[in-house]
Design a protein around this motif. Structure first.
Motif, short mmCIF file in Angstrom:
data_model
loop_
_atom_site.label_atom_id
_atom_site.label_comp_id
_atom_site.label_asym_id
_atom_site.label_seq_id
_atom_site.Cartn_x
_atom_site.Cartn_y
_atom_site.Cartn_z
N GLU A 69 0.83 -1.21 0.00
CA GLU A 69 0.00 0.00 0.00
C GLU A 69 0.86 1.26 0.00
O GLU A 69 0.56 2.22 -0.71
CB GLU A 69 -0.92 0.03 1.21
N HIS A 70 1.93 1.26 0.80
CA HIS A 70 2.87 2.40 0.78
C HIS A 70 3.44 2.59 -0.62
O HIS A 70 3.52 3.72 -1.13
CB HIS A 70 4.04 2.17 1.74
N LEU A 71 3.85 1.48 -1.24
CA LEU A 71 4.44 1.56 -2.58
C LEU A 71 3.43 2.11 -3.59
O LEU A 71 3.81 2.89 -4.47
CB LEU A 71 4.96 0.20 -3.02
N SER A 72 2.17 1.76 -3.45
CA SER A 72 1.14 2.31 -4.35
C SER A 72 0.99 3.81 -4.17
O SER A 72 0.86 4.56 -5.15
CB SER A 72 -0.20 1.62 -4.11
N VAL A 73 1.03 4.27 -2.92
CA VAL A 73 0.94 5.71 -2.64
C VAL A 73 2.14 6.43 -3.25
O VAL A 73 1.99 7.48 -3.89
CB VAL A 73 0.86 5.97 -1.11
N ILE A 74 3.33 5.87 -3.08
CA ILE A 74 4.55 6.48 -3.64
C ILE A 74 4.48 6.49 -5.16
O ILE A 74 4.83 7.49 -5.81
CB ILE A 74 5.80 5.74 -3.13
#
Length: 178
Positions: free
Chosen positions: A75-80
């Protein structure tokens, strides 16, 4: 190269996972503030993906300072990735093995990039004289004003990638900054 205060109103968000050797971010924070940037910084652990997304709405760039273990989830990677695809800057900081866990996760997600290894450096490299040889590449916006650069005691090698533009080759003729 920018005058002090030139970036007033701009924000740098920092996921600061590597804190070894007394790296407390004091000097980078002061340099950024002098140029006018405000700084959001999370130390050791990332915020929730929702908090990261909300914070990045007010940021112009994100720095990921990687450590030896993964701290960012999918999820963090998707936000980034959303932030990057919206045209914002993402600066990925990794070091020698094993200190590139999140750096590799972010680089892989954004452009299929990676770094590996633990090569001895400990050399000041000059401006590059020959292509793909040790040194700082000339005629790159980020090398403006540089004459030499200390590469670090040990460093990782960045895998060549057409999505990246080379900035520094280390003394072992390996790609170390792109």
């Amino acid at each position: 190269l920018a005058v002090d205060g030139a970036f007033e109103g701009q924000t740098v968000a920092v996921l600061h996972f590597y804190t070894g050797e007394g790296f407390d971010f004091h000097l980078p924070r002061e340099a950024l503030r002098q140029k006018g940037f405000s700084v959001y910084r999370w130390v050791n652990q990332p915020p929730t993906p929702a908090v990261l997304r909300e914070s990045l709405r007010r940021a112009s760039q994100l720095w990921v300072i990687s450590s030896s273990d993964r701290r960012l989830n999918e999820e963090h990677l998707s936000v980034i990735q959303e932030f990057f695809q919206a045209g914002h800057g993402v600066y990925i900081w990794g070091d020698n093995a094993p200190f590139y866990a999140d750096a590799n996760a972010v680089a892989q997600r954004l452009f299929g990039g990676s770094m590996s290894g633990d090569v001895r450096g400990d050399t000041v490299v000059p401006m590059q004289r020959e292509p793909e040889r040790a040194g700082v590449v000339r005629d790159h916006l980020l090398s403006t004003g540089l004459e030499q650069l200390y590469e670090g005691i040990t460093i990782a090698t960045i895998a060549p990638n057409p999505a990246l533009r080379t900035l520094v080759y280390g003394s072992a003729h390996n790609l170390v900054t792109a």
